[in-house]
Design a protein around this motif. Structure first.
Motif, PDB file in Angstrom:
ATOM      1  N   PRO A 196       0.812  -1.229   0.000  1.00  0.00           N
ATOM      2  CA  PRO A 196       0.000   0.000   0.000  1.00  0.00           C
ATOM      3  C   PRO A 196       0.846   1.280   0.000  1.00  0.00           C
ATOM      4  O   PRO A 196       0.647   2.171   0.842  1.00  0.00           O
ATOM      5  CB  PRO A 196      -0.831  -0.149   1.271  1.00  0.00           C
ATOM      6  CG  PRO A 196       0.061  -0.909   2.205  1.00  0.00           C
ATOM      7  CD  PRO A 196       0.829  -1.865   1.337  1.00  0.00           C
ATOM      8  N   ALA A 197       1.785   1.382  -0.902  1.00  0.00           N
ATOM      9  CA  ALA A 197       2.663   2.559  -0.922  1.00  0.00           C
ATOM     10  C   ALA A 197       1.943   3.755  -1.520  1.00  0.00           C
ATOM     11  O   ALA A 197       1.258   3.637  -2.540  1.00  0.00           O
ATOM     12  CB  ALA A 197       3.932   2.264  -1.708  1.00  0.00           C
ATOM     13  N   ARG A 198       2.091   4.878  -0.872  1.00  0.00           N
ATOM     14  CA  ARG A 198       1.558   6.129  -1.397  1.00  0.00           C
ATOM     15  C   ARG A 198       2.675   7.124  -1.736  1.00  0.00           C
ATOM     16  O   ARG A 198       2.434   8.110  -2.412  1.00  0.00           O
ATOM     17  CB  ARG A 198       0.618   6.769  -0.357  1.00  0.00           C
ATOM     18  CG  ARG A 198      -0.668   5.994  -0.119  1.00  0.00           C
ATOM     19  CD  ARG A 198      -1.513   5.938  -1.386  1.00  0.00           C
ATOM     20  NE  ARG A 198      -2.788   5.266  -1.165  1.00  0.00           N
ATOM     21  CZ  ARG A 198      -3.891   5.879  -0.756  1.00  0.00           C
ATOM     22  NH1 ARG A 198      -3.893   7.172  -0.502  1.00  0.00           N
ATOM     23  NH2 ARG A 198      -5.007   5.186  -0.581  1.00  0.00           N
ATOM     24  N   ARG A 199       3.856   6.801  -1.259  1.00  0.00           N
ATOM     25  CA  ARG A 199       5.010   7.666  -1.538  1.00  0.00           C
ATOM     26  C   ARG A 199       6.264   6.805  -1.558  1.00  0.00           C
ATOM     27  O   ARG A 199       6.469   5.977  -0.669  1.00  0.00           O
ATOM     28  CB  ARG A 199       5.128   8.765  -0.483  1.00  0.00           C
ATOM     29  CG  ARG A 199       6.215   9.792  -0.784  1.00  0.00           C
ATOM     30  CD  ARG A 199       6.340  10.802   0.346  1.00  0.00           C
ATOM     31  NE  ARG A 199       7.381  11.793   0.074  1.00  0.00           N
ATOM     32  CZ  ARG A 199       7.858  12.648   0.985  1.00  0.00           C
ATOM     33  NH1 ARG A 199       7.401  12.616   2.240  1.00  0.00           N
ATOM     34  NH2 ARG A 199       8.798  13.506   0.647  1.00  0.00           N
ATOM     35  N   ILE A 200       7.091   7.018  -2.577  1.00  0.00           N
ATOM     36  CA  ILE A 200       8.368   6.320  -2.692  1.00  0.00           C
ATOM     37  C   ILE A 200       9.449   7.372  -2.825  1.00  0.00           C
ATOM     38  O   ILE A 200       9.374   8.259  -3.693  1.00  0.00           O
ATOM     39  CB  ILE A 200       8.379   5.342  -3.884  1.00  0.00           C
ATOM     40  CG1 ILE A 200       7.411   4.181  -3.603  1.00  0.00           C
ATOM     41  CG2 ILE A 200       9.787   4.811  -4.150  1.00  0.00           C
ATOM     42  CD1 ILE A 200       7.312   3.176  -4.726  1.00  0.00           C
TER      43      ILE A 200
END
Length: 251
Positions: A196-200
């Motif tokens: 559930p990544a929203r920012r990398i």
């Protein structure tokens, strides 16, 4: 009478008892002969070379001379091989040229294409998932490709990355694609994350760079990311990379 014959005749006077030895004549003829030999010594090398050249060219028959006997042809001598190492093992064999696959159709995208917004003239930089098969890794069935799409829709794949072990859907980061600087259309650094990544965020030279994100249309848990060329030069290696969820927590 030649000068040598004159000197020899003068010296042989001692063999004839009725003849008186003329020492002055012997000394004078000897000095003159030595002087001529010293003068001729300057061109001795040239003369010898000329004689060798004549011998190598062959014998020219004159009219009336008997025919020369036939001789067997000279044995062929192989030229010496160049740059041969005396320590090279006998078992070394030349390496076969690499096999180049030609007329191989590009991998077919699985799901929707992702437009990165990067342009190369009329071509668009696209990212897409393709099917792969890795021997010994049955749980690796997909890879991520970076390609270019022409105005007519034709795709050209530049780089394809995939796992070589484990599972392609395991949580976390998977293989990251870096440009090798050999192409005329540099490929921005890219990869995918499962979760559930929203920012990398990538770290390079002590600074943080945010990646652009897009979810795969087949599986929303697969987050595809890439870095803008203006923020991270294609081919430049990351010092680190992290992913955060919607609450800012590190995954």
């Amino acid at each position: 009478m030649s000068e040598w014959e004159q000197l020899r005749d003068a010296m042989r006077a001692t063999e004839r008892p009725e003849t008186v030895l003329d020492l002055d004549l012997v000394m004078r003829e000897g000095r003159r002969l030595r002087t001529r030999r010293r003068a001729a010594g300057v061109g001795a090398g040239t003369l010898a070379a000329g004689l060798v050249a004549v011998v190598l060219v062959g014998v020219v028959a004159r009219p009336g001379d008997p025919p020369a006997p036939e001789r067997p042809p000279p044995a062929a001598v192989a030229p010496p091989s160049a740059a041969v190492s005396p320590t090279a093992p006998d078992s070394v064999e030349p390496t076969a040229p690499p096999t180049v696959a030609r007329d191989v159709p590009p991998p077919k995208p699985v799901g929707q294409l992702i437009d990165s917004g990067v342009r190369y003239g009329a071509d668009r930089r696209m990212y897409y998932v393709v099917r792969v098969s890795v021997p010994g890794a049955p749980k690796v069935a997909i890879g991520l490709a970076a390609g270019r799409q022409a105005p007519d829709g034709a795709l050209t794949t530049d780089i394809l990355v995939n796992d070589v072990e484990g599972s392609d859907r395991g949580p976390g980061f998977h293989e990251i694609g870096y440009d090798d600087s050999s192409s005329t259309t540099p490929v921005p650094t890219f990869g995918y994350f499962v979760g559930p990544a929203r920012r990398i965020i990538g770290t390079v030279d002590g600074r943080q760079v945010d990646a652009r994100l897009a979810r795969w249309s087949i599986d929303k848990q697969v987050v595809i990311f890439w870095f803008e060329p203006g923020q991270l030069a294609p081919g430049q290696r990351l010092d680190g990379i992290i992913a955060r969820d919607a609450d800012g927590r590190r995954l």
